[in-house]
Structure formats: C-alpha cells, structure tokens
Design a protein around this motif. Structure first.
Motif, PDB file in Angstrom:
ATOM      1  N   LEU A   4      46.558 -12.605 -11.761  1.00 40.53           N
ATOM      2  CA  LEU A   4      47.150 -11.655 -11.243  1.00 40.53           C
ATOM      3  C   LEU A   4      46.136 -10.864 -10.161  1.00 40.53           C
ATOM      4  N   ASP A   5      46.431 -10.628  -8.794  1.00 42.49           N
ATOM      5  CA  ASP A   5      45.474 -10.058  -8.093  1.00 42.49           C
ATOM      6  C   ASP A   5      45.903  -8.535  -8.026  1.00 42.49           C
ATOM      7  N   GLN A   6      45.154  -7.803  -7.160  1.00 39.45           N
ATOM      8  CA  GLN A   6      45.448  -6.333  -7.161  1.00 39.45           C
ATOM      9  C   GLN A   6      46.808  -5.926  -6.637  1.00 39.45           C
ATOM     10  N   TYR A   7      47.414  -6.591  -5.857  1.00 38.14           N
ATOM     11  CA  TYR A   7      48.915  -6.438  -5.246  1.00 38.14           C
ATOM     12  C   TYR A   7      49.818  -6.730  -6.303  1.00 38.14           C
ATOM     13  N   ASP A   8      49.670  -8.097  -7.068  1.00 37.27           N
ATOM     14  CA  ASP A   8      50.636  -8.215  -7.939  1.00 37.27           C
ATOM     15  C   ASP A   8      50.645  -7.092  -9.261  1.00 37.27           C
ATOM     16  N   ARG A   9      49.572  -6.809  -9.551  1.00 42.13           N
ATOM     17  CA  ARG A   9      49.395  -5.654 -10.745  1.00 42.13           C
ATOM     18  C   ARG A   9      49.982  -4.414 -10.054  1.00 42.13           C
ATOM     19  N   SER A  10      49.680  -4.154  -8.928  1.00 37.94           N
ATOM     20  CA  SER A  10      50.555  -2.956  -8.415  1.00 37.94           C
ATOM     21  C   SER A  10      51.946  -2.961  -8.434  1.00 37.94           C
ATOM     22  N   ILE A  11      52.434  -4.230  -7.855  1.00 35.27           N
ATOM     23  CA  ILE A  11      53.774  -4.245  -7.825  1.00 35.27           C
ATOM     24  C   ILE A  11      54.308  -4.503  -9.143  1.00 35.27           C
ATOM     25  N   LEU A  12      53.977  -4.996 -10.214  1.00 36.08           N
ATOM     26  CA  LEU A  12      54.401  -5.025 -11.553  1.00 36.08           C
ATOM     27  C   LEU A  12      54.204  -3.447 -12.137  1.00 36.08           C
ATOM     28  N   ARG A  13      53.022  -2.773 -11.715  1.00 35.24           N
ATOM     29  CA  ARG A  13      53.107  -1.468 -12.309  1.00 35.24           C
ATOM     30  C   ARG A  13      54.241  -0.356 -11.731  1.00 35.24           C
ATOM     31  N   GLY A  48      58.274 -16.170 -14.344  1.00 34.41           N
ATOM     32  CA  GLY A  48      58.569 -15.412 -15.604  1.00 34.41           C
ATOM     33  C   GLY A  48      57.922 -14.197 -15.817  1.00 34.41           C
ATOM     34  N   LEU A  49      57.195 -13.459 -14.979  1.00 29.62           N
ATOM     35  CA  LEU A  49      56.382 -12.245 -15.444  1.00 29.62           C
ATOM     36  C   LEU A  49      57.388 -10.927 -15.299  1.00 29.62           C
ATOM     37  N   ILE A  50      58.329 -11.268 -14.442  1.00 26.17           N
ATOM     38  CA  ILE A  50      59.616 -10.289 -14.579  1.00 26.17           C
ATOM     39  C   ILE A  50      60.728 -11.036 -14.969  1.00 26.17           C
ATOM     40  N   GLU A  51      60.989 -10.561 -16.459  1.00 25.25           N
ATOM     41  CA  GLU A  51      62.280 -11.403 -17.110  1.00 25.25           C
ATOM     42  C   GLU A  51      63.377 -10.883 -16.624  1.00 25.25           C
ATOM     43  N   HIS A  52      63.494  -9.775 -16.388  1.00 27.34           N
ATOM     44  CA  HIS A  52      64.864  -9.140 -15.868  1.00 27.34           C
ATOM     45  C   HIS A  52      64.843  -7.771 -15.566  1.00 27.34           C
ATOM     46  N   TYR A  53      65.905  -7.217 -15.060  1.00 25.04           N
ATOM     47  CA  TYR A  53      66.148  -5.678 -14.577  1.00 25.04           C
ATOM     48  C   TYR A  53      67.078  -5.187 -15.374  1.00 25.04           C
ATOM     49  N   ALA A  54      66.853  -3.806 -15.693  1.00 22.91           N
ATOM     50  CA  ALA A  54      67.815  -3.204 -16.734  1.00 22.91           C
ATOM     51  C   ALA A  54      67.755  -1.780 -16.539  1.00 22.91           C
ATOM     52  N   GLU A 144      60.205  10.741 -31.280  1.00 22.47           N
ATOM     53  CA  GLU A 144      59.713   9.516 -30.376  1.00 22.47           C
ATOM     54  C   GLU A 144      58.774  10.138 -29.425  1.00 22.47           C
ATOM     55  N   PRO A 145      57.628  10.637 -29.632  1.00 24.30           N
ATOM     56  CA  PRO A 145      56.631  10.927 -28.772  1.00 24.30           C
ATOM     57  C   PRO A 145      56.389  10.245 -27.514  1.00 24.30           C
ATOM     58  N   LYS A 146      56.417   8.968 -27.819  1.00 23.49           N
ATOM     59  CA  LYS A 146      56.020   7.855 -26.791  1.00 23.49           C
ATOM     60  C   LYS A 146      57.114   6.893 -26.756  1.00 23.49           C
ATOM     61  N   THR A 147      58.017   6.517 -25.810  1.00 20.66           N
ATOM     62  CA  THR A 147      58.836   5.393 -25.664  1.00 20.66           C
ATOM     63  C   THR A 147      58.876   4.804 -24.358  1.00 20.66           C
ATOM     64  N   ARG A 148      59.631   3.712 -24.210  1.00 19.47           N
ATOM     65  CA  ARG A 148      59.459   3.092 -22.880  1.00 19.47           C
ATOM     66  C   ARG A 148      58.173   2.916 -22.134  1.00 19.47           C
ATOM     67  N   SER A 149      57.224   2.514 -23.005  1.00 18.86           N
ATOM     68  CA  SER A 149      55.939   2.512 -22.543  1.00 18.86           C
ATOM     69  C   SER A 149      55.936   0.950 -21.569  1.00 18.86           C
ATOM     70  N   SER A 150      55.331   1.271 -20.372  1.00 19.26           N
ATOM     71  CA  SER A 150      55.045  -0.043 -19.571  1.00 19.26           C
ATOM     72  C   SER A 150      53.900  -0.938 -20.454  1.00 19.26           C
ATOM     73  N   LEU A 151      54.079  -2.086 -20.151  1.00 16.70           N
ATOM     74  CA  LEU A 151      52.960  -3.051 -20.764  1.00 16.70           C
ATOM     75  C   LEU A 151      51.617  -2.830 -19.912  1.00 16.70           C
ATOM     76  N   PRO A 152      50.637  -3.057 -20.574  1.00 19.87           N
ATOM     77  CA  PRO A 152      49.151  -3.142 -19.928  1.00 19.87           C
ATOM     78  C   PRO A 152      49.062  -4.264 -19.304  1.00 19.87           C
ATOM     79  N   LEU A 153      48.229  -4.173 -17.936  1.00 23.28           N
ATOM     80  CA  LEU A 153      48.169  -5.360 -17.053  1.00 23.28           C
ATOM     81  C   LEU A 153      46.870  -5.876 -17.204  1.00 23.28           C
ATOM     82  N   PRO A 154      46.854  -7.177 -17.295  1.00 22.91           N
ATOM     83  CA  PRO A 154      45.015  -7.614 -17.105  1.00 22.91           C
ATOM     84  C   PRO A 154      44.491  -7.195 -15.874  1.00 22.91           C
ATOM     85  N   THR A 155      43.415  -6.936 -16.258  1.00 23.15           N
ATOM     86  CA  THR A 155      42.519  -6.465 -14.884  1.00 23.15           C
ATOM     87  C   THR A 155      41.519  -7.373 -14.506  1.00 23.15           C
ATOM     88  N   ASP A 156      41.417  -8.753 -15.099  1.00 25.32           N
ATOM     89  CA  ASP A 156      40.448  -9.980 -14.699  1.00 25.32           C
ATOM     90  C   ASP A 156      39.125  -9.380 -15.028  1.00 25.32           C
TER      91      ASP A 156
END
Length: 156
Positions: A4-13, A48-54, A144-156
């Motif tokens: 993933l490059d910086q744009y891919d990571r930004s899009i995913l974030r 397959g990085l984006i499985e689905h939207y919900a 539940e002090p923390k829920t619906r967290s985003s996945l950490p993205l690799p920084t390479d």
C-alpha cells in the motif's frame, strides 16, 4: 498482500471512518483527482482489502441494552460437529461475532439482547442447544469505552 502506498492508506483510513463519503470528497481529502481515486478504490475492493460497506447500528437505539461475550466449549471437535455448530451460529442474529480462540474455551461469541432476562431465555433456549456445546460461560459487558475501531494500516 499488495504493498500500500500513502494514497491507498489514506483512502482506507477515510473510508473506515465514513464509508458513505463521496468519491469527490474522498479525492479532495487524499489529494488526488476524482478518476485516480475512483480507480484506487475499485482496485482496493477487487483486491479484497475492502470487503464490503455497511451501516453501523446503535444497539441501545434498537432496545438491545445487554451485551455479553460468551465462551463456548465443544464436547467433540470432529469436523461435522464443528460445521453444525458454525452453521447454527451463522443463522442466529443475536450472535453478532464468533471467534475460534485458544485457552479454556473453543469459541467466543458476542451476543446482544434486550436485557438480562432476554439473554437468559436465549441462553437456555439457544446457546446450550447449539450442536456440540458442553459448556457456556457468560462475561457480561458493563461498558464499552472503545468500539468500532479501525484496523491499523501497515506503514511499510
């Protein structure tokens, strides 16, 4: 896994925070024009990085004020028993997550119910009767002090 490059990571974030964001807004936030952003999103979906939207629903707004993590132990670990157990879990809407785990249990289930009585009824009618289940241990969620967290993205 593709790099993933910086744009891919930004899009995913950005999409992890708001999956309904328009391509125009997304492009503006990541610093690309609309067409390359659209192309990248499609590639992330195809790879397959984006499985689905919900839509993420608020359990309390639906009257589901009780949540528990339920540890399940199976008596037998034969393929057919596990397959029957997993098929029954998949059909049950009150079970929102199922994880194969290590330790004293075989599976950990996240369960939502209206209240403790509703959960007790569900446990006695459904959980203990799932194929292969020999032990059920309930861990009630108090907060539940923390829920619906985003996945950490690799920084390479």
């Amino acid at each position: 896994m593709r790099k993933l490059d910086q744009y891919d990571r930004s899009i995913l974030r950005h999409l992890q925070r708001d999956g309904r964001m328009s391509i125009v807004d997304l492009a503006e936030r990541v610093g690309l024009s609309k067409t390359p952003t659209q192309r990248r999103v499609k590639m992330l979906e195809d790879d397959g990085l984006i499985e689905h939207y919900a839509a993420v629903l608020d359990p309390a707004s639906l009257g589901l004020n009780f949540c528990a993590w339920v540890m399940i132990r199976l008596g037998k670990h034969r393929r057919e028993t596990v397959d029957e157990f997993l098929a029954a879990v998949a059909k049950n809407d009150a079970i929102t997550e199922c994880c194969l785990v290590t330790g004293g249990a075989d599976y950990m289930l996240r369960v939502h119910a209206r209240d403790i009585k509703d959960y007790r009824d569900f446990m006695m009618a459904d959980l203990v009767n799932l194929p292969g289940v020999t032990e059920v241990t309930t861990h009630v969620v108090l907060d539940e002090p923390k829920t619906r967290s985003s996945l950490p993205l690799p920084t390479d």
